[in-house]
Scaffold this motif. Structure first.
Motif, PDB file in Angstrom:
ATOM      1  N   GLN A   6       0.841  -1.186   0.000  1.00 35.90           N
ATOM      2  CA  GLN A   6       0.000   0.000   0.000  1.00 35.90           C
ATOM      3  C   GLN A   6       0.881   1.241   0.000  1.00 35.90           C
ATOM      4  O   GLN A   6       1.850   1.320   0.764  1.00 35.90           O
ATOM      5  N   PHE A   7       0.523   2.193  -0.868  1.00 37.20           N
ATOM      6  CA  PHE A   7       1.282   3.433  -0.940  1.00 37.20           C
ATOM      7  C   PHE A   7       0.862   4.341   0.215  1.00 37.20           C
ATOM      8  O   PHE A   7      -0.322   4.569   0.442  1.00 37.20           O
ATOM      9  N   VAL A   8       1.855   4.845   0.954  1.00 38.08           N
ATOM     10  CA  VAL A   8       1.605   5.746   2.064  1.00 38.08           C
ATOM     11  C   VAL A   8       1.609   7.180   1.552  1.00 38.08           C
ATOM     12  O   VAL A   8       2.464   7.573   0.763  1.00 38.08           O
ATOM     13  N   ALA A   9       0.658   7.947   1.985  1.00 38.26           N
ATOM     14  CA  ALA A   9       0.543   9.327   1.531  1.00 38.26           C
ATOM     15  C   ALA A   9       1.832  10.098   1.787  1.00 38.26           C
ATOM     16  O   ALA A   9       2.448   9.972   2.855  1.00 38.26           O
ATOM     17  N   PRO A  10       2.321  10.888   0.803  1.00 33.59           N
ATOM     18  CA  PRO A  10       3.573  11.645   0.989  1.00 33.59           C
ATOM     19  C   PRO A  10       3.453  12.644   2.127  1.00 33.59           C
ATOM     20  O   PRO A  10       2.381  13.176   2.428  1.00 33.59           O
ATOM     21  N   LEU A  16       5.223  16.857  -4.664  1.00 33.36           N
ATOM     22  CA  LEU A  16       4.774  15.899  -5.675  1.00 33.36           C
ATOM     23  C   LEU A  16       4.026  16.606  -6.798  1.00 33.36           C
ATOM     24  O   LEU A  16       4.276  16.362  -7.993  1.00 33.36           O
ATOM     25  N   TRP A  17       3.131  17.496  -6.415  1.00 34.07           N
ATOM     26  CA  TRP A  17       2.367  18.227  -7.445  1.00 34.07           C
ATOM     27  C   TRP A  17       3.273  19.163  -8.238  1.00 34.07           C
ATOM     28  O   TRP A  17       3.057  19.399  -9.433  1.00 34.07           O
ATOM     29  N   ALA A  18       4.302  19.699  -7.603  1.00 32.47           N
ATOM     30  CA  ALA A  18       5.255  20.548  -8.329  1.00 32.47           C
ATOM     31  C   ALA A  18       6.004  19.731  -9.383  1.00 32.47           C
ATOM     32  O   ALA A  18       6.244  20.189 -10.512  1.00 32.47           O
ATOM     33  N   GLY A  19       6.390  18.500  -9.047  1.00 31.81           N
ATOM     34  CA  GLY A  19       7.054  17.647 -10.020  1.00 31.81           C
ATOM     35  C   GLY A  19       6.145  17.292 -11.183  1.00 31.81           C
ATOM     36  O   GLY A  19       6.585  17.250 -12.349  1.00 31.81           O
ATOM     37  N   GLY A  75       9.185  14.156 -12.995  1.00 34.35           N
ATOM     38  CA  GLY A  75       8.153  13.572 -12.136  1.00 34.35           C
ATOM     39  C   GLY A  75       8.730  12.789 -10.981  1.00 34.35           C
ATOM     40  O   GLY A  75       8.290  12.928  -9.831  1.00 34.35           O
ATOM     41  N   VAL A  76       9.757  11.960 -11.283  1.00 36.16           N
ATOM     42  CA  VAL A  76      10.359  11.166 -10.213  1.00 36.16           C
ATOM     43  C   VAL A  76      11.091  12.057  -9.226  1.00 36.16           C
ATOM     44  O   VAL A  76      11.110  11.798  -8.013  1.00 36.16           O
ATOM     45  N   LEU A  77      11.683  13.151  -9.696  1.00 37.21           N
ATOM     46  CA  LEU A  77      12.353  14.086  -8.794  1.00 37.21           C
ATOM     47  C   LEU A  77      11.358  14.692  -7.813  1.00 37.21           C
ATOM     48  O   LEU A  77      11.615  14.779  -6.607  1.00 37.21           O
ATOM     49  N   GLY A  78      10.208  15.135  -8.307  1.00 42.48           N
ATOM     50  CA  GLY A  78       9.193  15.686  -7.400  1.00 42.48           C
ATOM     51  C   GLY A  78       8.662  14.649  -6.424  1.00 42.48           C
ATOM     52  O   GLY A  78       8.442  14.942  -5.241  1.00 42.48           O
ATOM     53  N   LEU A  79       8.483  13.412  -6.905  1.00 42.96           N
ATOM     54  CA  LEU A  79       7.984  12.356  -6.015  1.00 42.96           C
ATOM     55  C   LEU A  79       8.990  12.034  -4.924  1.00 42.96           C
ATOM     56  O   LEU A  79       8.618  11.833  -3.754  1.00 42.96           O
ATOM     57  N   SER A  80      10.284  12.001  -5.258  1.00 42.63           N
ATOM     58  CA  SER A  80      11.303  11.671  -4.262  1.00 42.63           C
ATOM     59  C   SER A  80      11.384  12.737  -3.172  1.00 42.63           C
ATOM     60  O   SER A  80      11.607  12.423  -2.006  1.00 42.63           O
ATOM     61  N   ILE A  81      11.209  14.006  -3.541  1.00 43.36           N
ATOM     62  CA  ILE A  81      11.300  15.084  -2.547  1.00 43.36           C
ATOM     63  C   ILE A  81      10.060  15.108  -1.649  1.00 43.36           C
ATOM     64  O   ILE A  81      10.114  15.552  -0.493  1.00 43.36           O
TER      65      ILE A  81
END
Length: 778
Positions: A6-10, A16-19, A75-81
């Protein structure tokens, strides 16, 4: 069992939205590069166009692939941050936490019968939570169930079978299927909650198993109504220590709801004398209570019905209670008229009838229907038999007064000629005159004994008076009018079991005498005399006492003494105490005008009649008529020969205990229980006043109360069984995604180089290229 990650909310969703937004940049550049330009033909272009047409499909795929990689980098950069994580990746067995002890404490008190707007009870929610937890257990897990409605039976009282319909508790077992079936069968009871006793029982069982703290779960499944626990009393040291050695969890409180309860339906007398026209008039006091935060104005209808066996006696009595906004309690008096033509048994001078009080439901303002009914039991008699114990020897020197004490008493009880026969009676009261010195077994055959000469009673007589008290009768002692020292006081204390302090010498007042206390410090109106409450002070004011014996009640305790009447100097004049099933009274004076003017005042006659009618067997009747759900009563001598009790289809056997009868198990259901065989007495069992309080305890205050247990938590309301699920690892994805970004950047560089189709025109070595650059720089 394989589980889905299950994905945990960031933790930083904005990044994430910025990415995601940044992914539009490569797309925009790509679209802008495709804008058409005006073509300018020239000669060599013909060969380039032909080559372009041959490779156009491949070039478009290369451009789209490069565009996708560049968008993916952003996209992956924004998700990682943004701080993402995954829960429950991999595989785990369903019973990963097996070998545990799960103690479910389920609240099945009256408040859990409250219905919600959809018609489902609170208990259904608690039952469903318990079943979900049982479903979560592994094959090696032990599970036990405790019911916290009063009375809570301790494990030492025996381990019931799983199919026992009354099932007070289930010892820890691995038979999860039968435990789940039991949870599906049980229904809430009608008594109050006793959560602390249930926790104490759980603590004893946990101590016997000796498991590690992290393997023991104690789960409190309760609606947390106001009667669940007393927040003013902190958690005891023993339970606080226990709570810190197990994992304690509880459901959050259920929101409050409005309810109406009949909290009292008490006859003002336990014994009622039949009227000459064959009717019984029963005065009753009814009490109603509303629970809730915002109580609106409204009205409630009250219906009172008398029953003789299964027959309805007369027409129901209907009353209406009008509520004002915010009003929580109401009280009203009702005189129930019951025709007795079908009640009297052949040759019997007494019979028991029951009174049923019912308040029709009030919709959303009354979420529990079971507490809208209340029952009472009274005994109806044709006559009362009163024994007058005095010295009746003719020519006795001390009996030369114009009106002796026995005559004042006899005239008040049964007006008529008291000089001739030894038995004087009117239609409803029989006065039997008995020599004090000859008092014996005959005292046990009457309803009350008024002893005017206790100084002449022997040991046999005192034992007979004790037996009368044990049978539920009244013994009323007066001070001998002779004024002799009270040498009889030790015999009174020894045989009748009271610790009253009785002086030896008589005290004499001045000419005006002592008035009776009627001020703020005066004793309250005795409950057996509540019919006189409206005129009580006016009845006391004209009474004067000229002589008295100093008396005082003993130490407080069970069956402690009440002061019914006191003189103006706050000295007791009339004492009353419950002894066994009867009532013992002592008047600190003689029943003659030389001692007090009481026999000539309006108080005298109602004082005698109400005291006798309320106590002559009525104390035991009232006690048996006001049992609480969950009581396991000890019944007196009236129940000898009765084998069992019956309420509808429910039968409870009685066991002998000394000279009494004891029910084999608690009486859980409210209603009128009848003796088997049916010729015996009856008793009434009712819901406890206050058990219908559906208000909820404050969650914050409850949290502070539980804080003493150290290791505790609230259960997830939507998924309470998650407490027992195996621990699931949560993996943070931030750094792995950053490494993925770096890898994507490298891939993008290689693809860009590859898709550029650049040709190397020179095959010089790197050393040659370096030397050439050096020469040019020089």
């Amino acid at each position: 069992m394989w589980t889905v990650a299950q994905f945990v909310a960031p933790t930083a969703p904005a990044m994430l939205w910025a990415g995601v937004a940044a992914m539009s940049i490569p797309i925009a550049i790509h679209m802008l590069s495709r804008l058409r330009h005006r073509p300018q033909p020239w000669g060599a272009m013909r060969f380039l166009l032909e080559a372009y047409r041959r490779h156009r499909a491949r070039l478009r795929i290369e451009q789209l692939l490069l565009l996708a990689v560049r968008c993916l980098i952003l996209g992956v950069l924004g998700l990682s941050i943004s701080g993402p994580a995954l829960r429950g990746c991999g595989a785990r067995p369903q019973w990963a936490g097996s070998g545990r002890l799960i103690c479910l404490v389920i609240d099945d008190s009256l408040s859990t019968r409250a219905l919600d707007l959809e018609g489902r009870s609170r208990f259904e929610r608690l039952r469903r939570a318990g079943q979900q937890m049982v479903d979560q257990l592994g094959p090696d897990d032990l599970v036990g169930v405790w019911r916290s409605a009063w009375p809570v039976r301790a494990p030492g009282a025996g381990t019931p079978a799983l199919d026992d319909p009354h099932l007070p508790w289930i010892a820890p077992t691995r038979d999860h299927v039968q435990v789940r079936e039991m949870l599906a069968r049980i229904e809430p009871r009608y008594s109050r909650a006793d959560t602390l006793s249930a926790l104490t029982s759980v603590r004893d069982v946990v101590a016997d198993h000796g498991l590690q703290p992290d393997r023991v779960y104690v789960v409190l499944l309760s609606d947390w109504a106001r009667d669940a626990i007393d927040l003013d009393q902190p958690l005891s040291a023993e339970l606080a220590t226990f709570g810190s050695t197990v994992q304690l969890a509880a459901l959050t409180p259920t929101p409050s709801s409005d309810n109406l309860q009949v909290t009292g339906a008490r006859p003002r007398r336990g014994v009622v004398l039949a009227e000459t026209d064959g009717r019984a008039i029963v005065p009753m006091t009814l009490n109603l209570r509303r629970y809730g935060a915002d109580l609106p104005a409204g009205a409630s209808q009250v219906i009172v019905t008398a029953h003789g066996g299964v027959e309805v006696l007369g027409d129901p009595q209907r009353r209406q209670v009008t509520w004002t906004a915010g009003q929580a309690t109401a009280s009203l008096g009702v005189d129930v008229v019951a025709p007795l033509s079908d009640v009297w048994s052949t040759g019997s001078d007494r019979s028991a009838i029951s009174l049923h009080v019912h308040v029709p439901g009030a919709g959303h303002g009354d979420v529990i229907a079971a507490d809208n009914d209340r029952w009472s039991v009274i005994e109806v008699r044709r006559q009362l038999r009163v024994m007058l114990v005095d010295r009746f020897a003719t020519g006795a020197a001390e009996d030369d007064q114009a009106v002796p004490p026995r005559q004042w008493v006899a005239m008040a009880l049964a007006p008529g000629d008291v000089e001739g026969p030894r038995a004087v009676e009117d239609d409803r009261t029989v006065v039997i005159e008995t020599e004090a010195a000859a008092l014996g077994a005959a005292a046990t055959e009457v309803d009350a004994a008024i002893v005017l000469r206790p100084d002449l009673v022997g040991d046999v007589g005192w034992r007979a008076l004790r037996e009368l008290l044990e049978a539920g009768g009244l013994v009323w002692l007066f001070v001998p009018h002779t004024g002799a020292p009270a040498l009889w006081a030790p015999a009174l204390r020894g045989h009748l079991g009271v610790d009253w302090q009785i002086g030896m010498e008589v005290e004499t007042a001045d000419e005006s005498g002592w008035a009776l206390s009627v001020g703020p410090t005066a004793p309250p109106v005795p409950s057996p005399l509540e019919l006189l409450a409206a005129d009580w002070r006016d009845l006391l004011r004209p009474v004067r006492v000229r002589r008295r014996l100093g008396v005082a009640p003993g130490a407080p305790g069970p069956g402690s003494t009440e002061v019914w009447i006191a003189t103006e100097d706050e000295r007791p004049l009339l004492l009353a105490s419950q002894v066994e099933g009867g009532r013992l009274m002592l008047f600190a004076g003689a029943a003659t005008i030389e001692w007090t003017n009481l026999p000539t005042k309006p108080l005298w006659v109602p004082l005698l009649h109400e005291s006798i009618r309320s106590a002559a067997g009525g104390a035991q009747v009232l006690k048996e008529g006001h049992l609480r759900c969950g009581d396991q009563p000890v019944l007196g001598s009236r129940w000898r020969g009765v084998e069992s009790l019956r309420l509808g289809d429910v039968t409870v056997s009685l066991a002998a205990e000394g000279g009494d009868r004891v029910s084999a198990r608690p009486l859980h259901a409210p209603g009128v229980y009848r003796a088997v065989p049916e010729s015996g007495p009856i008793l009434a069992v009712n819901t406890e006043a206050g058990a219908g309080d559906t208000g909820a305890l404050d969650e914050g205050e409850l949290s502070q109360w539980f804080a003493g247990a150290k290791r505790w938590r609230w259960l997830d309301r939507d998924d309470p069984a998650s407490l027992l699920a195996a621990p699931v690892e949560i993996v943070a994805l931030g750094w792995p995604l950053l490494w993925a970004v770096m890898a994507l950047v490298l891939v993008e560089s290689l693809l860009a180089r590859w898709f550029s189709h650049a040709q190397v025109t020179s095959r010089r070595s790197w050393r040659q290229r370096w030397l050439a650059r050096f020469r040019r720089a020089a």
